[in-house]
Motif scaffolding. Structure first.
Motif, PDB file in Angstrom:
ATOM      1  N   PHE A  42       0.840  -1.205   0.000  1.00 26.02           N
ATOM      2  CA  PHE A  42       0.000   0.000   0.000  1.00 26.02           C
ATOM      3  C   PHE A  42       0.871   1.249   0.000  1.00 26.02           C
ATOM      4  CE2 PHE A  42      -2.146   3.278   2.685  1.00 26.02           C
ATOM      5  CZ  PHE A  42      -3.065   3.689   1.727  1.00 26.02           C
ATOM      6  N   ALA A  43       1.920   1.236   0.822  1.00 28.31           N
ATOM      7  CA  ALA A  43       2.840   2.378   0.842  1.00 28.31           C
ATOM      8  C   ALA A  43       3.527   2.544  -0.508  1.00 28.31           C
ATOM      9  CB  ALA A  43       3.877   2.190   1.944  1.00 28.31           C
ATOM     10  N   GLU A  44       3.840   1.444  -1.158  1.00 32.69           N
ATOM     11  CA  GLU A  44       4.439   1.497  -2.493  1.00 32.69           C
ATOM     12  C   GLU A  44       3.555   2.289  -3.461  1.00 32.69           C
ATOM     13  OE1 GLU A  44       4.072  -1.516  -6.048  1.00 32.69           O
ATOM     14  OE2 GLU A  44       5.418  -2.353  -4.528  1.00 32.69           O
ATOM     15  N   MET A  45       2.251   2.113  -3.355  1.00 35.98           N
ATOM     16  CA  MET A  45       1.320   2.779  -4.263  1.00 35.98           C
ATOM     17  C   MET A  45       0.998   4.199  -3.814  1.00 35.98           C
ATOM     18  SD  MET A  45      -1.151  -0.535  -4.787  1.00 35.98           S
ATOM     19  CE  MET A  45      -2.174   0.153  -6.076  1.00 35.98           C
ATOM     20  N   ALA A  46       1.037   4.428  -2.496  1.00 32.59           N
ATOM     21  CA  ALA A  46       0.642   5.739  -1.977  1.00 32.59           C
ATOM     22  C   ALA A  46       1.786   6.746  -1.966  1.00 32.59           C
ATOM     23  CB  ALA A  46       0.091   5.581  -0.561  1.00 32.59           C
ATOM     24  N   ARG A  47       3.031   6.294  -1.806  1.00 26.42           N
ATOM     25  CA  ARG A  47       4.137   7.239  -1.662  1.00 26.42           C
ATOM     26  C   ARG A  47       4.287   8.168  -2.863  1.00 26.42           C
ATOM     27  NH1 ARG A  47      10.207   5.335  -0.156  1.00 26.42           N
ATOM     28  NH2 ARG A  47       9.959   4.137  -2.075  1.00 26.42           N
ATOM     29  N   ALA A 104      10.591   5.208   8.977  1.00 26.63           N
ATOM     30  CA  ALA A 104       9.705   5.733   7.939  1.00 26.63           C
ATOM     31  C   ALA A 104       8.271   5.222   8.023  1.00 26.63           C
ATOM     32  CB  ALA A 104      10.290   5.444   6.561  1.00 26.63           C
ATOM     33  N   PRO A 105       8.028   3.967   8.448  1.00 24.89           N
ATOM     34  CA  PRO A 105       6.620   3.549   8.569  1.00 24.89           C
ATOM     35  C   PRO A 105       5.811   4.428   9.514  1.00 24.89           C
ATOM     36  CG  PRO A 105       8.061   1.633   8.681  1.00 24.89           C
ATOM     37  CD  PRO A 105       8.946   2.851   8.729  1.00 24.89           C
ATOM     38  N   ILE A 106       6.471   4.972  10.549  1.00 23.67           N
ATOM     39  CA  ILE A 106       5.778   5.872  11.464  1.00 23.67           C
ATOM     40  C   ILE A 106       5.396   7.159  10.736  1.00 23.67           C
ATOM     41  CG2 ILE A 106       5.896   7.082  13.674  1.00 23.67           C
ATOM     42  CD1 ILE A 106       8.171   5.179  14.444  1.00 23.67           C
ATOM     43  N   ILE A 107       6.325   7.674   9.964  1.00 21.96           N
ATOM     44  CA  ILE A 107       6.061   8.901   9.205  1.00 21.96           C
ATOM     45  C   ILE A 107       4.907   8.676   8.235  1.00 21.96           C
ATOM     46  CG2 ILE A 107       7.053  10.575   7.589  1.00 21.96           C
ATOM     47  CD1 ILE A 107       9.836   9.763   8.754  1.00 21.96           C
ATOM     48  N   PHE A 108       4.940   7.551   7.544  1.00 22.57           N
ATOM     49  CA  PHE A 108       3.883   7.256   6.573  1.00 22.57           C
ATOM     50  C   PHE A 108       2.531   7.132   7.257  1.00 22.57           C
ATOM     51  CE2 PHE A 108       1.561   3.824   4.158  1.00 22.57           C
ATOM     52  CZ  PHE A 108       1.075   4.684   3.180  1.00 22.57           C
ATOM     53  N   ARG A 109       2.464   6.389   8.359  1.00 20.98           N
ATOM     54  CA  ARG A 109       1.179   6.169   9.024  1.00 20.98           C
ATOM     55  C   ARG A 109       0.616   7.473   9.572  1.00 20.98           C
ATOM     56  NH1 ARG A 109      -2.162   3.177   7.221  1.00 20.98           N
ATOM     57  NH2 ARG A 109      -0.948   1.683   6.047  1.00 20.98           N
ATOM     58  N   GLU A 110       1.458   8.279  10.198  1.00 21.79           N
ATOM     59  CA  GLU A 110       0.973   9.548  10.745  1.00 21.79           C
ATOM     60  C   GLU A 110       0.540  10.498   9.630  1.00 21.79           C
ATOM     61  OE1 GLU A 110       0.268  10.375  13.731  1.00 21.79           O
ATOM     62  OE2 GLU A 110       1.021   8.556  14.693  1.00 21.79           O
ATOM     63  N   TRP A 111       1.315  10.552   8.584  1.00 21.41           N
ATOM     64  CA  TRP A 111       0.988  11.424   7.456  1.00 21.41           C
ATOM     65  C   TRP A 111      -0.309  10.969   6.800  1.00 21.41           C
ATOM     66  CZ3 TRP A 111       4.949  12.402   2.869  1.00 21.41           C
ATOM     67  CH2 TRP A 111       4.448  13.415   2.038  1.00 21.41           C
TER      68      TRP A 111
END
Length: 823
Positions: free
Chosen positions: A581-586, A622-629
């Motif tokens: 999911f992060a791969e597609m959202a980033r 980075a997973p923390i940054i992604f989840r919070e963002w």
């Protein structure tokens, strides 16, 4: 040494219970609880405890032997199925009695008996939910169905007798700790309790139960907006049955009600109900690869069911051998048989189907007495059942439940779920779990299965919960079938609360088993499922439900690329932390972030996110940054529309927002309707990133700026007591990773089986074989589970009695026996 920490933590726990007395009812007599002879001190098992013994068990037909390995896994050798089930019941009670009984209390709506009404009457509301759903009546029907199958009935009778034999021998000093903490004693076991346990699993694993939330959304949003918010399928879906599959023409000709547009789809009524719901993340992964993709040339089957990471653990590992079968795997404390595992010929596993098998109907009663309701043009008498809910330390609560042609009235003018608002509407529930069924016969027959045809015949009995039942055999076959009792529905039937004044909205039929989504020996060389939709829009029946899609996507991607696969490759894949999911959202987030508005300190976090390898590993930041963002980004898009009502609503899944924006950056919901300005996607993405910075800075300052620390996985005791839990488990993964480990939820049993001539199998679960917090076997698997490592699963032969892996031996029979000590 585990004993000293156990004694300290238990004393602390006792203090907590004293402090929580107002919620939990009367505290235990402290003199008894702290008694050296009978109190909690007696629950501390010393390291090196000898589990060997002679057992005279009157319920056995023949002699039997149980060997325990160094992990306290029993290897049961019995001469017949009934004795095997008797011993299984005895062992479940010996090591997991409180757990199995507490879960059945919950299923039967009896938690208040133990814990009192609870804060805000929470336990009482839960009990009323279980009673009104019809858990007990459904279990009673299941017992009647079990009794029609002579083998399953005999096995259940034997299992129950084994449990009760252990209970009858239980001294006060030997009571599991939780009974002492809560000041009660175990009841006799029964086949009804087995059925209640199975019904509880059906409840926990029911999918797509958002009827009230969807009804409320329909009352607020336009038809066009509703379609944007809740699309039936996603573009990135990779279904269980590959796209392009041609399905046979449906055999059922469904009749759509004449009033569907006016009374159902066009109805703008709302509902005040707030439902208690099982964990949304209940799901799983499974896959099987054919011999043409493996190094050995034989199939490999893998399964990891995602359930609560509980203490005591959900599963109990064991081997059971009789002259007719030899099974190994995990069992449910509370029911006979191996549920997920393998025998000498094949292996099997399950994931949740996520299909919608529970619907609600708005019923019109003649008056508040609920004696009669309007149906098919006349007043029809309702049946009544008075539920007595006993409450610890208080008078019983009497709940009158009306029963209609649809089912019990779950919500009415006296009960609205967890909502504090009263309603004058009445909602009856129709649930497949209330239908007669005998799921245990599935596992009875799977232990004997040798071929695909055996598997196909065995799973026919699976009614609820619907499962993606996967199979692989030593003869080379692999297969998957979405099996269950699924109502045949016309499009959008049951998506909303349905009119309950005539028969036209009743379920019309059950989808025939031969028309279920299924796949055998596909050309691609693998079958898999991860709770995604079973098929695309070509499937002829309405699927309903609420499905995650990303784990299925990455599993199929990996398997499609792999060859010469080994069990070690499967271990690596099953514990993989890649976030698709992060791969597609980033790329979307980076494209629309206005970096010119960021300070140098803020850009430091952006650099970590941009350079991330997209793995949710335990030590990553980075997973923390992604989840919070992403969380703040979702709030920025949805909160204005969804906060304008106090009704229960369901926000769209994260995949809906991502796919909508990948198609159209001017997606209408991006603009904040509460402001005069028109916000762009760039505005919302940038604001969300900036809003996340204080949270990231605080995490860094507090020493929580690694993913495992931030996610904070627990293996949590069923009573939610920290002293009896394993907190802060250092594990990566997350909801959109194959390793779907969340805070209180995740892979509850990882299993890999290579079907070579001599089966090669591996497994691990987050817990231990004993349910006693004072035992070294209470939580000894957790570290290995968190590290992504496995135990070899030893399939013992009868002539292995003197193998060094045998640590203890129990010899059981009806009369005098020789010593059970292992030499």
């Amino acid at each position: 040494m585990r004993i000293v920490p156990f004694l300290i933590s238990t004393a602390v726990t006792a203090g907590l219970i004293v402090g929580l007395n107002r919620s939990w009812g009367p505290i235990p007599p402290l003199g008894s609880f702290f008694s050296p002879q009978h109190g909690f001190w007696q629950n501390a098992d010393p390291v090196g405890k000898d589990y060997s013994e002679n057992l005279v068990l009157p319920g056995l037909k023949e002699k039997a032997t149980i060997y325990f390995d160094a992990r306290l896994v029993p290897h049961v050798f019995a001469d017949n199925s009934e004795d095997a089930c008797y011993i299984q019941g005895y062992l479940h009670a010996k090591f997991r009695l409180w757990q199995m009984e507490f879960q059945v209390y919950a299923a039967a709506g009896r938690v208040s008996e133990i814990l009192g009404r609870g804060p805000g009457d929470g336990y009482l509301k839960f009990d009323r939910t279980m009673r009104r759903l019809g858990m007990v009546t459904g279990a009673e029907k299941a017992v009647a169905e079990i009794e029609k199958d002579s083998t399953t009935k005999k096995d259940c009778d034997a299992y129950t007798a084994g449990v009760n034999e252990y209970i009858s021998r239980l001294k006060e000093s030997e009571l599991p700790l939780e009974y002492k903490l809560l000041n009660y004693r175990p009841e006799p076991w029964s086949n009804l309790k087995i059925a209640l346990f199975m019904k509880n699993m059906a409840y926990e694993l029911a999918g797509g139960e958002d009827d009230f939330e969807m009804t409320n959304a329909k009352s607020i949003f336009s038809k066009e907006d509703f379609a944007k918010l809740y699309p039936s399928l996603r573009d990135s879906l990779d279904p269980i049955i590959p796209k392009g599959t041609v399905f046979q023409k449906p055999s059922i000709d469904l009749k759509i009600p004449a009033t569907v547009d006016s009374l159902y789809l066009g109805n703008r009524d709302s509902a005040l109900v707030w439902e208690h719901k099982p964990e949304k993340a209940n799901g799983s992964n499974n896959w099987a690869v054919s011999g043409k993709k493996t190094l050995s040339g034989r199939p490999i089957l893998c399964n990891d069911p995602h359930l609560g990471t509980n203490m005591p653990a959900i599963w109990y590992e064991m081997q059971i051998q009789t002259p007719a079968y030899n099974t190994y795997g995990v069992s449910f404390p509370g029911a006979p048989y191996v549920i997920i595992g393998f025998n000498d010929f094949c292996a099997w596993g399950v994931t949740n189907a996520e299909r919608d098998v529970r619907d609600y109907y708005q019923v019109r009663f003649k008056d508040s007495t609920k004696r009669e309701y309007w149906f098919d043009g006349q007043w029809k008498a309702a049946d009544k059942r008075i539920e007595e809910i006993r409450i610890n330390g208080q008078e019983s609560f009497l709940d009158t439940v009306a029963y209609t042609v649809f089912g019990p009235v779950m919500y009415d003018n006296t009960f609205n779920g967890s909502s504090i608002r009263r309603s004058d509407k009445y909602y009856a529930v129709r649930w497949t779990g209330d239908d007669p069924s005998d799921e245990l016969s599935v596992f009875n027959n799977m232990r004997l299965a040798k071929t695909y045809d055996d598997y196909r015949e065995a799973v026919r009995a699976l009614s609820t919960p619907g499962q993606n039942f996967i199979f692989a055999a030593k003869d080379g076959d692999i297969a998957i079938r979405q099996q269950g009792s699924f109502p045949a529905k016309w499009k959008k039937q049951g998506l909303f609360v349905m009119p309950g004044e005539d028969s036209s909205y009743l379920w019309q039929a059950t989808i025939p088993g031969d028309e279920a989504p299924a796949l055998k020996n596909p050309e691609r060389g693998f079958v898999s499922s991860a709770n995604q939709p079973p098929a695309d829009s070509a499937y002829p029946y309405y699927l309903g439900g609420d499905y995650p899609i990303y784990r299925g996507l990455i599993i199929n991607r990996y398997l499609g690329r792999m060859d010469s696969i080994t069990p070690r490759d499967m271990m690596k894949m099953q514990t993989d932390n890649y976030d698709v999911f992060a791969e597609m959202a980033r790329p979307l987030l980076l494209r629309y972030l206005n970096e010119s508005q960021l300070s140098m300190d803020e850009k430091k976090y952006l650099a970590l996110f941009r350079d991330w390898d997209l793995r949710d590993d335990a030590n990553e930041k980075a997973p923390i940054i992604f989840r919070e963002w992403w969380s703040r980004f979702e709030d920025g898009v949805w909160s204005d529309e969804f906060s304008r009502t106090t009704l229960a609503l369901k926000r769209p899944d994260e995949s809906v927002l991502l796919e909508a924006l990948l198609k159209d950056s001017t997606f209408s919901f991006v603009d904040n309707i509460n402001t005069a300005a028109i916000e762009s996607l760039r505005d919302v993405v940038t604001a969300a990133f900036i809003q996340s910075i204080p949270v990231l800075e605080a995490a860094e300052k507090e020493g929580r700026f690694q993913w495992a620390q931030y996610k904070d996985t627990w293996v949590r005791h069923l009573l939610r007591l920290p002293a009896l839990s394993r907190m802060h488990v250092p594990i990566g993964g997350g909801a959109n990773c194959i390793n779907a480990a969340n805070q209180f939820h995740g892979p509850s049993w990882r299993m890999i089986v290579q079907l070579t001539d001599k089966t090669e199998a591996y497994g691990v679960y987050p817990g231990g074989q004993s349910g006693n917090p004072g035992s070294p076997f209470y939580d000894d698997f957790i570290d290995k589970w968190a590290a992504g490592k496995y135990y070899p699963l030893w399939v013992m032969d009868r002539d292995d009695a003197r193998d060094k892996r045998v640590k203890w031996k129990i010899t059981a029979g009806k009369g005098d026996l020789p010593t059970g000590q292992v030499n």
